[in-house]
Design a protein around this motif. Structure first.
Motif, PDB file in Angstrom:
ATOM      1  N   ALA A   1     -10.020 -94.144  42.510  1.00  0.00           N
ATOM      2  CA  ALA A   1      -9.072 -92.921  42.695  1.00  0.00           C
ATOM      3  C   ALA A   1      -8.794 -92.503  44.337  1.00  0.00           C
ATOM      4  CB  ALA A   1      -9.811 -91.684  42.338  1.00  0.00           C
ATOM      5  N   SER A   2      -9.803 -92.815  45.024  1.00  0.00           N
ATOM      6  CA  SER A   2      -9.591 -92.714  46.563  1.00  0.00           C
ATOM      7  C   SER A   2      -8.473 -93.584  47.038  1.00  0.00           C
ATOM      8  CB  SER A   2     -10.774 -92.536  47.265  1.00  0.00           C
ATOM      9  OG  SER A   2     -11.818 -91.481  47.011  1.00  0.00           O
ATOM     10  N   ARG A   3      -8.814 -94.761  46.815  1.00  0.00           N
ATOM     11  CA  ARG A   3      -7.881 -95.922  47.339  1.00  0.00           C
ATOM     12  C   ARG A   3      -6.555 -95.550  46.736  1.00  0.00           C
ATOM     13  NH1 ARG A   3     -12.026 -99.637  45.843  1.00  0.00           N
ATOM     14  NH2 ARG A   3     -11.044-100.182  44.167  1.00  0.00           N
ATOM     15  N   LEU A   4      -6.391 -95.061  45.617  1.00  0.00           N
ATOM     16  CA  LEU A   4      -4.982 -94.714  44.943  1.00  0.00           C
ATOM     17  C   LEU A   4      -4.311 -93.636  46.025  1.00  0.00           C
ATOM     18  CD1 LEU A   4      -2.679 -94.963  43.069  1.00  0.00           C
ATOM     19  CD2 LEU A   4      -3.881 -93.328  41.584  1.00  0.00           C
TER      20      LEU A   4
ATOM     21  N   ALA B   1      -7.938 -85.835  47.342  1.00  0.00           N
ATOM     22  CA  ALA B   1      -8.818 -86.829  47.807  1.00  0.00           C
ATOM     23  C   ALA B   1     -10.324 -86.168  48.200  1.00  0.00           C
ATOM     24  CB  ALA B   1      -8.188 -87.521  48.930  1.00  0.00           C
ATOM     25  N   ALA B   2     -10.033 -84.873  48.568  1.00  0.00           N
ATOM     26  CA  ALA B   2     -11.260 -84.242  48.741  1.00  0.00           C
ATOM     27  C   ALA B   2     -11.920 -83.791  47.451  1.00  0.00           C
ATOM     28  CB  ALA B   2     -10.778 -82.607  49.515  1.00  0.00           C
ATOM     29  N   GLN B   3     -11.309 -83.453  46.414  1.00  0.00           N
ATOM     30  CA  GLN B   3     -11.870 -83.108  45.232  1.00  0.00           C
ATOM     31  C   GLN B   3     -12.305 -84.353  44.345  1.00  0.00           C
ATOM     32  OE1 GLN B   3      -8.444 -81.506  43.464  1.00  0.00           O
ATOM     33  NE2 GLN B   3      -8.992 -79.374  43.897  1.00  0.00           N
ATOM     34  N   VAL B   4     -11.810 -85.735  44.732  1.00  0.00           N
ATOM     35  CA  VAL B   4     -12.316 -86.695  44.337  1.00  0.00           C
ATOM     36  C   VAL B   4     -13.720 -87.022  44.951  1.00  0.00           C
ATOM     37  CG1 VAL B   4     -12.036 -89.270  44.239  1.00  0.00           C
ATOM     38  CG2 VAL B   4     -10.051 -87.814  43.332  1.00  0.00           C
ATOM     39  N   ALA B   5     -13.464 -86.878  46.324  1.00  0.00           N
ATOM     40  CA  ALA B   5     -15.015 -87.021  47.103  1.00  0.00           C
ATOM     41  C   ALA B   5     -16.056 -86.323  46.560  1.00  0.00           C
ATOM     42  CB  ALA B   5     -14.472 -86.901  48.692  1.00  0.00           C
TER      43      ALA B   5
ATOM     44  N   LEU C   1       0.713 -88.752  40.237  1.00  0.00           N
ATOM     45  CA  LEU C   1      -0.228 -89.265  41.299  1.00  0.00           C
ATOM     46  C   LEU C   1      -1.482 -88.784  41.027  1.00  0.00           C
ATOM     47  CD1 LEU C   1      -0.945 -91.460  43.404  1.00  0.00           C
ATOM     48  CD2 LEU C   1      -0.191 -89.725  45.095  1.00  0.00           C
ATOM     49  N   ILE C   2      -1.361 -87.365  41.222  1.00  0.00           N
ATOM     50  CA  ILE C   2      -2.773 -86.597  41.415  1.00  0.00           C
ATOM     51  C   ILE C   2      -3.481 -86.564  39.886  1.00  0.00           C
ATOM     52  CG2 ILE C   2      -3.658 -84.332  41.491  1.00  0.00           C
ATOM     53  CD1 ILE C   2      -1.543 -84.008  43.786  1.00  0.00           C
TER      54      ILE C   2
ATOM     55  N   GLU D   1      -8.014 -88.234  36.626  1.00  0.00           N
ATOM     56  CA  GLU D   1      -8.273 -88.936  35.527  1.00  0.00           C
ATOM     57  C   GLU D   1      -9.370 -90.245  35.881  1.00  0.00           C
ATOM     58  OE1 GLU D   1      -5.261 -89.894  32.881  1.00  0.00           O
ATOM     59  OE2 GLU D   1      -4.714 -87.856  32.483  1.00  0.00           O
ATOM     60  N   LEU D   2      -9.105 -90.943  36.813  1.00  0.00           N
ATOM     61  CA  LEU D   2      -9.896 -92.156  37.353  1.00  0.00           C
ATOM     62  C   LEU D   2     -11.076 -91.513  37.850  1.00  0.00           C
ATOM     63  CD1 LEU D   2      -7.296 -94.174  39.329  1.00  0.00           C
ATOM     64  CD2 LEU D   2      -8.510 -95.002  37.109  1.00  0.00           C
TER      65      LEU D   2
END
Length: 279
Positions: free
Chosen positions: A30-33, A52-56, A14-15, A20-21
Protein backbone atom coordinates in the motif's frame (compact mmCIF):
# COMPACT_ATOMS: atom_id res chain seq x y z
CA UNK A 1 14.10 -4.78 -15.99
CA UNK A 2 11.53 -2.39 -14.54
CA UNK A 3 8.92 -0.85 -16.79
CA UNK A 4 6.58 2.01 -15.98
CA UNK A 5 3.09 2.94 -17.11
CA UNK A 6 1.68 6.43 -17.00
CA UNK A 7 -2.02 6.41 -16.26
CA UNK A 8 -4.66 8.78 -14.93
CA UNK A 9 -6.33 7.33 -11.85
CA UNK A 10 -8.96 9.13 -9.76
CA UNK A 11 -7.43 9.93 -6.39
CA UNK A 12 -10.46 8.43 -4.65
CA UNK A 13 -9.80 5.07 -6.31
CA UNK A 14 -6.09 5.21 -5.54
CA UNK A 15 -6.66 5.89 -1.85
CA UNK A 16 -9.44 3.31 -1.57
CA UNK A 17 -7.18 0.67 -3.11
CA UNK A 18 -4.32 1.52 -0.76
CA UNK A 19 -6.65 1.39 2.23
CA UNK A 20 -7.96 -2.02 1.18
CA UNK A 21 -4.40 -3.31 0.84
CA UNK A 22 -3.58 -1.94 4.27
CA UNK A 23 -6.62 -3.54 5.88
CA UNK A 24 -5.56 -6.93 4.53
CA UNK A 25 -2.07 -6.52 6.02
CA UNK A 26 -0.30 -5.54 2.79
CA UNK A 27 1.12 -2.38 4.32
CA UNK A 28 4.34 -2.20 2.33
CA UNK A 29 2.48 -2.73 -0.93
CA UNK A 30 0.00 0.00 0.00
CA UNK A 31 2.82 2.40 0.85
CA UNK A 32 4.67 1.68 -2.39
CA UNK A 33 1.49 2.24 -4.38
CA UNK A 34 0.95 5.66 -2.82
CA UNK A 35 4.62 6.61 -3.07
CA UNK A 36 4.81 5.86 -6.79
CA UNK A 37 1.86 8.11 -7.65
CA UNK A 38 2.18 11.79 -8.41
CA UNK A 39 -0.51 14.46 -8.46
CA UNK A 40 -0.59 17.87 -10.11
CA UNK A 41 -2.88 19.64 -7.67
CA UNK A 42 -2.08 20.34 -4.00
CA UNK A 43 -5.34 18.86 -2.69
CA UNK A 44 -4.66 15.46 -4.27
CA UNK A 45 -1.05 15.46 -3.05
CA UNK A 46 -2.27 16.22 0.45
CA UNK A 47 -4.83 13.42 0.38
CA UNK A 48 -2.24 10.92 -0.83
CA UNK A 49 0.19 11.98 1.91
CA UNK A 50 -2.55 11.61 4.52
CA UNK A 51 -3.42 8.13 3.24
CA UNK A 52 0.26 7.15 3.46
CA UNK A 53 0.33 8.25 7.11
CA UNK A 54 -2.75 6.17 7.86
CA UNK A 55 -1.21 3.10 6.23
CA UNK A 56 1.96 3.62 8.28
CA UNK A 57 -0.10 3.69 11.47
CA UNK A 58 -1.63 0.31 10.70
CA UNK A 59 1.77 -1.14 9.87
CA UNK A 60 3.32 0.17 13.07
CA UNK A 61 0.53 -1.29 15.20
CA UNK A 62 0.62 -4.79 13.81
CA UNK A 63 4.17 -5.13 12.47
CA UNK A 64 6.00 -3.39 15.30
CA UNK A 65 7.63 -0.80 13.03
CA UNK A 66 7.93 2.93 13.77
CA UNK A 67 7.16 4.74 10.53
CA UNK A 68 4.03 6.76 11.22
CA UNK A 69 5.54 9.83 12.92
CA UNK A 70 7.57 10.83 9.87
CA UNK A 71 4.61 10.17 7.56
CA UNK A 72 2.30 12.27 9.73
CA UNK A 73 4.77 15.15 9.83
CA UNK A 74 5.14 15.04 6.05
CA UNK A 75 1.38 15.03 5.55
CA UNK A 76 0.85 17.91 7.97
CA UNK A 77 3.00 20.10 5.72
CA UNK A 78 0.44 19.49 2.98
CA UNK A 79 -2.38 20.77 5.23
CA UNK A 80 -1.21 24.18 6.46
CA UNK A 81 -4.72 24.97 7.70
CA UNK A 82 -4.94 21.77 9.74
CA UNK A 83 -6.94 18.60 9.15
CA UNK A 84 -9.12 16.56 11.53
CA UNK A 85 -8.04 13.20 10.11
CA UNK A 86 -4.36 14.00 10.52
CA UNK A 87 -4.94 15.25 14.05
CA UNK A 88 -6.66 11.94 14.76
CA UNK A 89 -3.75 10.04 13.19
CA UNK A 90 -1.35 11.87 15.49
CA UNK A 91 -3.56 11.03 18.48
CA UNK A 92 -3.55 7.34 17.53
CA UNK A 93 0.21 7.35 17.15
CA UNK A 94 0.72 9.07 20.51
CA UNK A 95 -1.64 6.56 22.15
CA UNK A 96 0.38 3.70 20.66
CA UNK A 97 3.74 5.11 21.70
CA UNK A 98 2.65 5.77 25.27
CA UNK A 99 1.69 2.11 25.63
CA UNK A 100 5.39 1.19 25.58
CA UNK A 101 7.43 1.85 28.71
CA UNK A 102 11.08 0.74 28.88
CA UNK A 103 10.62 -1.22 25.68
CA UNK A 104 7.64 -3.23 26.92
CA UNK A 105 3.87 -2.93 26.59
CA UNK A 106 2.47 -1.49 29.81
CA UNK A 107 -1.23 -1.02 30.53
CA UNK A 108 -2.30 1.52 33.11
CA UNK A 109 -0.60 4.77 34.17
CA UNK A 110 2.47 3.38 35.96
CA UNK A 111 5.71 4.68 34.50
CA UNK A 112 3.96 7.26 32.33
CA UNK A 113 3.97 11.05 32.62
CA UNK A 114 0.57 12.12 34.03
CA UNK A 115 0.70 15.33 32.01
CA UNK A 116 1.20 13.38 28.79
CA UNK A 117 -1.79 11.18 29.60
CA UNK A 118 -3.98 14.14 30.52
CA UNK A 119 -3.04 15.94 27.30
CA UNK A 120 -3.85 12.81 25.30
CA UNK A 121 -7.31 12.57 26.83
CA UNK A 122 -7.98 16.27 26.27
CA UNK A 123 -7.02 15.92 22.63
CA UNK A 124 -9.35 12.95 22.20
CA UNK A 125 -12.19 14.93 23.76
CA UNK A 126 -11.46 17.86 21.46
CA UNK A 127 -11.48 15.61 18.40
CA UNK A 128 -14.77 14.07 19.48
CA UNK A 129 -16.36 17.48 19.93
CA UNK A 130 -15.03 18.82 16.60
CA UNK A 131 -15.64 15.71 14.48
CA UNK A 132 -17.10 16.57 11.07
CA UNK A 133 -19.46 13.55 10.98
CA UNK A 134 -20.92 10.83 13.16
CA UNK A 135 -18.47 8.09 12.17
CA UNK A 136 -15.43 10.19 12.96
CA UNK A 137 -17.03 11.25 16.23
CA UNK A 138 -17.41 7.54 16.94
CA UNK A 139 -13.73 6.88 16.24
CA UNK A 140 -12.76 9.65 18.65
CA UNK A 141 -15.08 8.09 21.26
CA UNK A 142 -13.41 4.75 20.60
CA UNK A 143 -10.02 6.18 21.43
CA UNK A 144 -11.37 7.96 24.48
CA UNK A 145 -12.38 4.51 25.66
CA UNK A 146 -8.99 3.02 24.85
CA UNK A 147 -7.18 5.85 26.62
CA UNK A 148 -9.46 5.51 29.64
CA UNK A 149 -8.94 1.73 29.69
CA UNK A 150 -5.31 1.26 28.81
CA UNK A 151 -3.63 4.43 30.07
CA UNK A 152 -5.77 5.40 33.08
CA UNK A 153 -6.93 1.88 34.05
CA UNK A 154 -10.42 3.30 34.66
CA UNK A 155 -12.22 0.08 33.85
CA UNK A 156 -15.67 1.44 34.68
CA UNK A 157 -15.22 4.60 32.64
CA UNK A 158 -14.27 3.00 29.33
CA UNK A 159 -17.37 0.97 28.27
CA UNK A 160 -19.67 4.00 27.84
CA UNK A 161 -17.22 5.36 25.27
CA UNK A 162 -17.19 2.01 23.44
CA UNK A 163 -20.99 1.87 23.49
CA UNK A 164 -21.15 5.38 22.01
CA UNK A 165 -18.66 4.35 19.33
CA UNK A 166 -20.79 1.31 18.49
CA UNK A 167 -23.90 3.45 18.07
CA UNK A 168 -21.99 5.79 15.77
CA UNK A 169 -20.69 2.83 13.75
CA UNK A 170 -24.19 1.46 13.31
CA UNK A 171 -25.61 4.83 12.33
CA UNK A 172 -22.76 5.52 9.91
CA UNK A 173 -22.39 1.93 8.61
CA UNK A 174 -18.71 1.54 9.53
CA UNK A 175 -18.03 -2.17 10.12
CA UNK A 176 -14.43 -1.61 11.22
CA UNK A 177 -15.49 0.79 13.95
CA UNK A 178 -18.28 -1.58 15.00
CA UNK A 179 -15.76 -4.43 15.15
CA UNK A 180 -13.42 -2.39 17.32
CA UNK A 181 -16.17 -1.35 19.72
CA UNK A 182 -17.59 -4.88 20.03
CA UNK A 183 -14.10 -6.27 20.62
CA UNK A 184 -13.51 -4.03 23.61
CA UNK A 185 -17.02 -4.26 25.01
CA UNK A 186 -16.51 -8.02 24.89
CA UNK A 187 -13.26 -7.60 26.82
CA UNK A 188 -15.21 -6.03 29.66
CA UNK A 189 -17.88 -8.74 29.50
CA UNK A 190 -15.14 -11.34 29.77
CA UNK A 191 -13.48 -9.57 32.70
CA UNK A 192 -16.87 -9.48 34.46
CA UNK A 193 -17.30 -13.22 33.96
CA UNK A 194 -20.13 -12.89 31.41
CA UNK A 195 -18.64 -15.29 28.88
CA UNK A 196 -21.87 -15.77 26.95
CA UNK A 197 -22.11 -12.07 26.19
CA UNK A 198 -18.41 -11.89 25.43
CA UNK A 199 -18.81 -14.76 22.96
CA UNK A 200 -21.69 -12.99 21.24
CA UNK A 201 -19.79 -9.71 20.89
CA UNK A 202 -16.48 -11.29 19.94
CA UNK A 203 -18.14 -13.53 17.36
CA UNK A 204 -19.92 -10.54 15.82
CA UNK A 205 -16.65 -8.61 15.79
CA UNK A 206 -14.91 -11.48 13.99
CA UNK A 207 -17.67 -11.62 11.38
CA UNK A 208 -17.60 -7.86 10.81
CA UNK A 209 -13.83 -7.86 10.52
CA UNK A 210 -13.81 -10.71 8.02
CA UNK A 211 -16.52 -9.04 5.92
CA UNK A 212 -14.50 -5.82 5.89
CA UNK A 213 -11.38 -7.71 4.79
CA UNK A 214 -9.18 -7.05 7.82
CA UNK A 215 -6.89 -10.06 7.99
CA UNK A 216 -4.85 -9.03 11.08
CA UNK A 217 -7.99 -7.76 12.81
CA UNK A 218 -9.83 -11.02 12.21
CA UNK A 219 -6.85 -13.03 13.45
CA UNK A 220 -6.70 -10.95 16.62
CA UNK A 221 -10.38 -11.65 17.11
CA UNK A 222 -9.83 -15.37 16.65
CA UNK A 223 -7.29 -15.24 19.46
CA UNK A 224 -9.97 -13.90 21.78
CA UNK A 225 -12.24 -16.77 20.79
CA UNK A 226 -9.37 -19.08 21.75
CA UNK A 227 -9.41 -17.41 25.17
CA UNK A 228 -13.06 -18.36 25.58
CA UNK A 229 -12.32 -21.91 24.44
CA UNK A 230 -9.70 -22.20 27.19
CA UNK A 231 -12.09 -20.69 29.73
CA UNK A 232 -14.70 -23.31 28.85
CA UNK A 233 -12.21 -26.14 29.31
CA UNK A 234 -11.58 -26.78 25.63
CA UNK A 235 -7.80 -26.58 25.79
CA UNK A 236 -7.36 -28.60 22.60
CA UNK A 237 -9.54 -26.18 20.67
CA UNK A 238 -7.81 -23.17 22.22
CA UNK A 239 -4.40 -24.56 21.31
CA UNK A 240 -5.38 -25.41 17.75
CA UNK A 241 -6.91 -21.99 17.12
CA UNK A 242 -4.11 -19.97 18.67
CA UNK A 243 -1.48 -22.03 16.86
CA UNK A 244 -3.08 -21.08 13.56
CA UNK A 245 -3.34 -17.43 14.62
CA UNK A 246 0.39 -17.41 15.41
CA UNK A 247 1.25 -19.07 12.10
CA UNK A 248 -0.90 -16.75 10.01
CA UNK A 249 0.21 -13.64 11.89
CA UNK A 250 3.86 -14.50 11.33
CA UNK A 251 3.16 -15.12 7.63
CA UNK A 252 1.76 -11.62 7.09
CA UNK A 253 4.34 -9.89 9.29
CA UNK A 254 1.98 -9.07 12.17
CA UNK A 255 4.71 -9.67 14.73
CA UNK A 256 2.90 -8.19 17.73
CA UNK A 257 -0.09 -10.43 17.18
CA UNK A 258 2.12 -13.47 16.59
CA UNK A 259 3.87 -12.78 19.90
CA UNK A 260 0.51 -12.51 21.66
CA UNK A 261 -0.57 -15.84 20.22
CA UNK A 262 2.67 -17.53 21.27
CA UNK A 263 2.27 -16.02 24.72
CA UNK A 264 -1.24 -17.43 24.93
CA UNK A 265 0.10 -20.87 24.04
CA UNK A 266 2.55 -20.48 26.92
CA UNK A 267 -0.29 -19.65 29.31
CA UNK A 268 -0.43 -15.84 29.18
CA UNK A 269 -3.93 -14.32 29.15
CA UNK A 270 -3.98 -11.55 26.49
CA UNK A 271 -7.18 -10.13 28.01
CA UNK A 272 -5.72 -9.51 31.47
CA UNK A 273 -6.84 -6.10 32.66
CA UNK A 274 -4.54 -3.46 34.17
CA UNK A 275 -4.81 -2.97 37.92
CA UNK A 276 -7.40 -0.50 39.15
CA UNK A 277 -5.97 2.84 40.26
CA UNK A 278 -9.15 4.63 41.28
CA UNK A 279 -8.73 7.22 38.50
Amino acid sequence: MTSTVNAVIPVEELIATAQELSVTGRWKRASRLLDTCTADDPESRARIARAAAQVALEQDWFAGTDTAAARIEAAEKEFPGGDWDLDFARLRNTYRRLLVVDGRLRLGPDGKDPEDLAALRREAESLRDSAPDEVRRGWAEMYLGLITDNHFADLAGAPPHYASALRAAEQGDDPLLAREALRHLGDHDHDAGDHARALDRWSRAATLGAAAGTVPGTLSQQLLLAVLARDSGDEAGATALSTEVARWAEAIGAVRLAAQARGFLAGVDPTAAPAETGS
